[in-house]
Write a protein that holds these residues in place. Structure first.
Motif, PDB file in Angstrom:
ATOM      1  N   THR A   1      67.987  42.608  -7.540  1.00 54.29           N
ATOM      2  CA  THR A   1      68.464  42.166  -8.850  1.00 54.29           C
ATOM      3  C   THR A   1      68.628  43.403  -9.738  1.00 54.29           C
ATOM      4  O   THR A   1      68.104  44.475  -9.407  1.00 54.29           O
ATOM      5  CB  THR A   1      67.428  41.230  -9.503  1.00 54.29           C
ATOM      6  OG1 THR A   1      66.230  42.004  -9.687  1.00 54.29           O
ATOM      7  CG2 THR A   1      67.132  40.025  -8.649  1.00 54.29           C
ATOM      8  N   PRO A   2      69.324  43.275 -10.863  1.00 55.59           N
ATOM      9  CA  PRO A   2      69.460  44.430 -11.761  1.00 55.59           C
ATOM     10  C   PRO A   2      68.104  45.035 -12.134  1.00 55.59           C
ATOM     11  O   PRO A   2      67.957  46.251 -12.203  1.00 55.59           O
ATOM     12  CB  PRO A   2      70.163  43.832 -12.990  1.00 55.59           C
ATOM     13  CG  PRO A   2      70.922  42.666 -12.459  1.00 55.59           C
ATOM     14  CD  PRO A   2      70.102  42.118 -11.337  1.00 55.59           C
ATOM     15  N   ALA A   3      67.126  44.189 -12.318  1.00 51.98           N
ATOM     16  CA  ALA A   3      65.792  44.701 -12.674  1.00 51.98           C
ATOM     17  C   ALA A   3      65.226  45.560 -11.549  1.00 51.98           C
ATOM     18  O   ALA A   3      64.610  46.596 -11.792  1.00 51.98           O
ATOM     19  CB  ALA A   3      64.854  43.530 -12.960  1.00 51.98           C
ATOM     20  N   ASP A   4      65.492  45.144 -10.307  1.00 56.82           N
ATOM     21  CA  ASP A   4      65.002  45.933  -9.173  1.00 56.82           C
ATOM     22  C   ASP A   4      65.746  47.255  -9.076  1.00 56.82           C
ATOM     23  O   ASP A   4      65.161  48.302  -8.803  1.00 56.82           O
ATOM     24  CB  ASP A   4      65.179  45.152  -7.860  1.00 56.82           C
ATOM     25  CG  ASP A   4      64.382  43.864  -7.862  1.00 56.82           C
ATOM     26  OD1 ASP A   4      63.205  43.906  -8.259  1.00 56.82           O
ATOM     27  OD2 ASP A   4      64.950  42.832  -7.482  1.00 56.82           O
ATOM     28  N   LEU A   5      67.085  47.165  -9.293  1.00 60.32           N
ATOM     29  CA  LEU A   5      67.898  48.381  -9.226  1.00 60.32           C
ATOM     30  C   LEU A   5      67.385  49.406 -10.239  1.00 60.32           C
ATOM     31  O   LEU A   5      67.288  50.599  -9.940  1.00 60.32           O
ATOM     32  CB  LEU A   5      69.383  48.062  -9.516  1.00 60.32           C
ATOM     33  CG  LEU A   5      70.085  47.259  -8.417  1.00 60.32           C
ATOM     34  CD1 LEU A   5      71.461  46.789  -8.900  1.00 60.32           C
ATOM     35  CD2 LEU A   5      70.234  48.095  -7.146  1.00 60.32           C
ATOM     36  N   ALA A   6      66.995  48.917 -11.412  1.00 55.35           N
ATOM     37  CA  ALA A   6      66.508  49.818 -12.455  1.00 55.35           C
ATOM     38  C   ALA A   6      65.234  50.535 -12.010  1.00 55.35           C
ATOM     39  O   ALA A   6      64.933  51.626 -12.465  1.00 55.35           O
ATOM     40  CB  ALA A   6      66.238  49.027 -13.734  1.00 55.35           C
ATOM     41  N   GLN A   7      64.533  49.911 -11.101  1.00 54.51           N
ATOM     42  CA  GLN A   7      63.289  50.545 -10.622  1.00 54.51           C
ATOM     43  C   GLN A   7      63.521  51.359  -9.355  1.00 54.51           C
ATOM     44  O   GLN A   7      62.567  51.833  -8.739  1.00 54.51           O
ATOM     45  CB  GLN A   7      62.256  49.469 -10.303  1.00 54.51           C
ATOM     46  CG  GLN A   7      61.957  48.586 -11.490  1.00 54.51           C
ATOM     47  CD  GLN A   7      60.706  47.758 -11.232  1.00 54.51           C
ATOM     48  OE1 GLN A   7      59.639  48.309 -11.046  1.00 54.51           O
ATOM     49  NE2 GLN A   7      60.864  46.456 -11.225  1.00 54.51           N
TER      50      GLN A   7
ATOM     51  N   PRO B   1      60.353  44.679  -3.411  1.00 57.24           N
ATOM     52  CA  PRO B   1      61.520  45.565  -3.545  1.00 57.24           C
ATOM     53  C   PRO B   1      61.386  46.788  -2.635  1.00 57.24           C
ATOM     54  O   PRO B   1      60.297  47.337  -2.505  1.00 57.24           O
ATOM     55  CB  PRO B   1      61.481  45.973  -5.031  1.00 57.24           C
ATOM     56  CG  PRO B   1      60.457  45.112  -5.680  1.00 57.24           C
ATOM     57  CD  PRO B   1      59.520  44.662  -4.616  1.00 57.24           C
ATOM     58  N   HIS B   2      62.538  47.157  -2.006  1.00 59.30           N
ATOM     59  CA  HIS B   2      62.545  48.330  -1.115  1.00 59.30           C
ATOM     60  C   HIS B   2      63.518  49.378  -1.632  1.00 59.30           C
ATOM     61  O   HIS B   2      64.551  49.036  -2.220  1.00 59.30           O
ATOM     62  CB  HIS B   2      62.997  47.926   0.291  1.00 59.30           C
ATOM     63  CG  HIS B   2      62.028  47.035   0.979  1.00 59.30           C
ATOM     64  ND1 HIS B   2      61.064  47.482   1.836  1.00 59.30           N
ATOM     65  CD2 HIS B   2      61.863  45.689   0.899  1.00 59.30           C
ATOM     66  CE1 HIS B   2      60.344  46.464   2.265  1.00 59.30           C
ATOM     67  NE2 HIS B   2      60.815  45.352   1.710  1.00 59.30           N
ATOM     68  N   ASP B   3      63.219  50.659  -1.363  1.00 57.22           N
ATOM     69  CA  ASP B   3      64.178  51.707  -1.724  1.00 57.22           C
ATOM     70  C   ASP B   3      65.247  51.813  -0.640  1.00 57.22           C
ATOM     71  O   ASP B   3      65.196  51.075   0.368  1.00 57.22           O
ATOM     72  CB  ASP B   3      63.455  53.036  -1.992  1.00 57.22           C
ATOM     73  CG  ASP B   3      62.742  53.569  -0.751  1.00 57.22           C
ATOM     74  OD1 ASP B   3      63.096  53.147   0.377  1.00 57.22           O
ATOM     75  OD2 ASP B   3      61.817  54.381  -0.905  1.00 57.22           O
TER      76      ASP B   3
ATOM     77  N   SER C   1      52.822  47.169  -7.847  1.00 53.72           N
ATOM     78  CA  SER C   1      52.978  46.632  -9.203  1.00 53.72           C
ATOM     79  C   SER C   1      54.377  46.066  -9.432  1.00 53.72           C
ATOM     80  O   SER C   1      54.607  45.321 -10.379  1.00 53.72           O
ATOM     81  CB  SER C   1      52.663  47.712 -10.236  1.00 53.72           C
ATOM     82  OG  SER C   1      53.569  48.780 -10.073  1.00 53.72           O
ATOM     83  N   THR C   2      55.334  46.432  -8.547  1.00 58.21           N
ATOM     84  CA  THR C   2      56.692  45.907  -8.720  1.00 58.21           C
ATOM     85  C   THR C   2      56.900  44.601  -7.942  1.00 58.21           C
ATOM     86  O   THR C   2      57.968  44.005  -8.012  1.00 58.21           O
ATOM     87  CB  THR C   2      57.749  46.928  -8.250  1.00 58.21           C
ATOM     88  OG1 THR C   2      57.572  47.131  -6.842  1.00 58.21           O
ATOM     89  CG2 THR C   2      57.616  48.250  -8.975  1.00 58.21           C
ATOM     90  N   TRP C   3      55.920  44.195  -7.164  1.00 56.78           N
ATOM     91  CA  TRP C   3      56.105  42.986  -6.354  1.00 56.78           C
ATOM     92  C   TRP C   3      55.958  41.751  -7.235  1.00 56.78           C
ATOM     93  O   TRP C   3      55.196  41.753  -8.193  1.00 56.78           O
ATOM     94  CB  TRP C   3      55.067  42.939  -5.224  1.00 56.78           C
ATOM     95  CG  TRP C   3      55.190  44.096  -4.269  1.00 56.78           C
ATOM     96  CD1 TRP C   3      56.023  45.176  -4.400  1.00 56.78           C
ATOM     97  CD2 TRP C   3      54.463  44.301  -3.079  1.00 56.78           C
ATOM     98  NE1 TRP C   3      55.856  46.044  -3.358  1.00 56.78           N
ATOM     99  CE2 TRP C   3      54.899  45.524  -2.515  1.00 56.78           C
ATOM    100  CE3 TRP C   3      53.494  43.570  -2.405  1.00 56.78           C
ATOM    101  CZ2 TRP C   3      54.384  46.029  -1.333  1.00 56.78           C
ATOM    102  CZ3 TRP C   3      52.987  44.080  -1.224  1.00 56.78           C
ATOM    103  CH2 TRP C   3      53.430  45.290  -0.692  1.00 56.78           C
ATOM    104  N   ARG C   4      56.669  40.716  -6.857  1.00 55.52           N
ATOM    105  CA  ARG C   4      56.614  39.505  -7.666  1.00 55.52           C
ATOM    106  C   ARG C   4      56.288  38.294  -6.793  1.00 55.52           C
ATOM    107  O   ARG C   4      56.764  38.203  -5.665  1.00 55.52           O
ATOM    108  CB  ARG C   4      57.972  39.266  -8.356  1.00 55.52           C
ATOM    109  CG  ARG C   4      58.370  40.361  -9.311  1.00 55.52           C
ATOM    110  CD  ARG C   4      59.558  39.940 -10.157  1.00 55.52           C
ATOM    111  NE  ARG C   4      60.770  39.642  -9.413  1.00 55.52           N
ATOM    112  CZ  ARG C   4      61.571  40.549  -8.863  1.00 55.52           C
ATOM    113  NH1 ARG C   4      61.275  41.825  -8.953  1.00 55.52           N
ATOM    114  NH2 ARG C   4      62.661  40.194  -8.220  1.00 55.52           N
ATOM    115  N   ARG C   5      55.507  37.412  -7.355  1.00 55.97           N
ATOM    116  CA  ARG C   5      55.103  36.237  -6.599  1.00 55.97           C
ATOM    117  C   ARG C   5      55.455  35.006  -7.417  1.00 55.97           C
ATOM    118  O   ARG C   5      55.302  34.998  -8.633  1.00 55.97           O
ATOM    119  CB  ARG C   5      53.588  36.291  -6.387  1.00 55.97           C
ATOM    120  CG  ARG C   5      53.032  35.237  -5.514  1.00 55.97           C
ATOM    121  CD  ARG C   5      51.625  35.645  -5.098  1.00 55.97           C
ATOM    122  NE  ARG C   5      51.011  34.512  -4.439  1.00 55.97           N
ATOM    123  CZ  ARG C   5      50.384  33.561  -5.096  1.00 55.97           C
ATOM    124  NH1 ARG C   5      50.269  33.611  -6.401  1.00 55.97           N
ATOM    125  NH2 ARG C   5      49.870  32.538  -4.437  1.00 55.97           N
TER     126      ARG C   5
END
Ligand code: ADP
Length: 532
Positions: A480-486, A505-507, A516-520
């Motif tokens: 998602t855009p939020a993931d891309l930003a990270q 999220p993966h690079d 801390s970037t993982w979401r549940r």
């Protein structure tokens, strides 16, 4: 001493996995089975396996599995000659055991007299003490407030006030300051009166951070008592066991042997027969008798795993008057076994019991694990009974081997539709304190956290061995855009135990970003964004 009887037809006064376990043992012995069922259990898995089913009517335990008259009537009307109470419900009710006997039926368990003597804590303490079994320093009779305050002077603080007739972890108060005695005594008495019909209480020394070690005992009606070694059940929450292992680890052989002998002496002191479990608190080399549970325990399969003995079959044989067919020296211990209690409870919500329908259930295949369960996919978990849905039992050559195998098993294990204790098990199995030193009975209460369980679950699902496994591969979504930003380019979505989803999220190299970037979430859409 006791007459030989033959059990031809057995009434099972229980439900779920233990009812199925008893049916299995009966099949091996050629005993017919009748399962007593409450209304919500009328088409349970156990009901489909029993030889016959008899309806008790009612849903709540009080109207069904706890009703003496209905149970005995169910046995008599179906031509049964014996009743197996399983665990919980009527299994430790001396009056029920006596009513069974008075109805001319055989109770698969100890005598009503043993159940009663051991059911009152003060009586049990004084009886086993006479047989040389160590108990915590404290009083042996219930007393007045004044007497108990005086007793505290010689025992020393902290103490625990217990209802003499108590059980199930109720009617107990820890006192660390003598100024609290008055109020704590009043509360313990009130709780005792409400739950057990008696305000008799006594005090004993409170042992700080002990381990829970218990011994599987067996007596026959010819005076023989043997033990089947130890189990450690220190992984508890609110006195409810969550994971057990056999034999108890981190015990030197001298202390272990002393505990075995104390357990056997305690059983002999009351002329005990059938299956029983002596519970001890252990602190270093010191150990203190707590109680004998006068029934088969939930965790008996781990003892079966390390001894190769079918304990439920032995219960039935002993109830028929047969002698235990071996000596203590013939009981050999092989390897190490772990049991995980898979309960319908939400560890992220303070282990709140959950109801709901099991929508999917996957376990590794093929597997040498034993699993004793009471439900099928599509079954609902009724709100009236305990929350146990399954027991995973894993045997290894050593403790390390058993722990490793258990963790691997859990990686490929999924229950969906209801939250379960799986996240707790992921946490405890990956906890270094648990792995290396063992834990005391308060450890889980002090240390368990939802974040810790999330991290442990992530370890389960991101471990390469998991990804290679069994159709449980995470599926991938674009970021998602939020993931891309990270800095993430893709997302692995993992369907978690309990029906929730984890987004990792993966690079661009495929490596997972920090935790801390993982979401549940309980909804896949919520963590993948709103794309179609
Ligand atoms: P119950 O019959 O209600 O189960 P127990 O006497 O077996 O009561 O005690 C229940 C639990 O309370 C134990 O498993 C242990 O966790 C804790 N406990 C009991 N007595 C003591 C004690 N003297 N010191 C420390 N903890 C205790």
């Amino acid at each position: 001493m006791h007459r030989h009887i033959r059990i031809k037809k057995l009434l099972i006064a229980n439900r779920g996995e233990i009812a199925r376990r008893i049916i299995r043992a009966c099949k091996g012995l050629g005993i017919e089975t009748v399962l007593a069922v409450s209304d919500p259990d009328s088409s349970s898995l156990a009901a489909t396996e029993a030889g016959a089913v008899v309806a008790l009517g009612g849903a709540a335990a009080r109207e069904s599995y706890l009703n003496h008259t209905k149970i005995i009537e169910a046995a008599l009307s179906t031509g049964c000659d014996a009743i197996h109470p399983g665990y919980g419900f009527l299994s430790e009710d001396g009056d029920f055991a006596e009513a069974v006997r008075n109805a001319g039926l055989t109770f698969v368990g100890p005598s009503p007299e043993s159940i009663r003597t051991l059911g009152v804590k003060t009586t049990a303490r004084s009886t086993v003490t006479k047989a040389g079994v160590p108990v915590t320093p404290g009083s042996f009779v219930a007393g007045t407030d004044e007497e108990l305050c005086q007793a505290v002077q010689s025992i020393g603080l902290p103490v625990i006030i217990k209802a003499a007739a108590g059980g199930g972890g109720r009617g107990m108060r820890i006192v660390r300051d003598i100024a609290e005695m008055g109020e704590s005594l009043a509360r313990a008495r009130a709780e005792g009166l409400k739950n057990f019909g008696s305000d008799a209480v006594y005090v004993e020394k409170y042992i700080e951070e002990p381990r829970h070690v218990e011994v599987q005992l067996f007596g026959d009606t010819h005076g023989k008592v043997v033990h089947f070694g130890t189990r450690d059940c220190s992984s508890q929450r609110r006195h409810q066991k969550l994971l057990e292992e056999a034999p108890a680890p981190f015990l030197d052989s001298e202390t272990r042997e002393k505990i075995h002998q104390a357990a056997v002496a305690a059983a002999k002191s009351v002329g005990y027969y059938n299956a029983g479990t002596a519970e001890f608190l252990v602190k270093g080399k010191e150990f203190y008798f707590l109680e004998i549970n006068t029934r088969i325990q939930v965790e008996h399969p781990i003892t079966e795993a390390i001894t190769g003995v079918d304990l439920v079959e032995l219960q039935l044989r002993v109830a028929m008057g047969e002698p235990i067919p071996f000596e203590q020296k013939d009981i050999q211990f092989t390897g190490h076994a772990i049991e995980l209690r898979i309960n319908a409870e939400d560890p992220f919500e303070n282990f709140r019991p959950a109801t709901g329908t099991i929508t999917a259930w996957e376990r590794p295949e093929p597997s040498d694990a034993r699993e004793d369960f009471g439900y099928r996919v599509g079954d609902s978990i009724p709100p009236w009974y305990d929350s146990l849905i399954s027991k995973v039992i894993i045997h290894g050559a050593s403790r390390a081997d058993a722990l490793y195998k258990t963790f691997q098993y859990l990686k490929h294990y999924r229950v969906e539709g209801v939250p379960t204790t799986i996240p707790f098990h992921a946490w405890i199995l990956s906890n270094s304190r648990f792995q290396e030193d063992g834990i005391d009975i308060g450890y889980v209460e002090r240390e368990f956290s939802g974040e810790g369980a999330e991290a442990a679950l992530a370890l389960l699902v991101t471990d390469p061995e998991f990804r290679a496994g069994n159709g449980a591969e995470p599926y991938t979504e674009t970021a998602t855009p939020a993931d891309l930003a990270q800095g993430a380019t893709s997302l692995s979505i993992v369907h978690e135990p309990g029906g929730t989803f984890l987004a990792i999220p993966h690079d661009s190299a495929g490596a997972p970003l920090t935790r801390s970037t993982w979401r549940r979430s309980t909804s896949r859409a919520a963590i993948c964004g709103s794309r179609q």
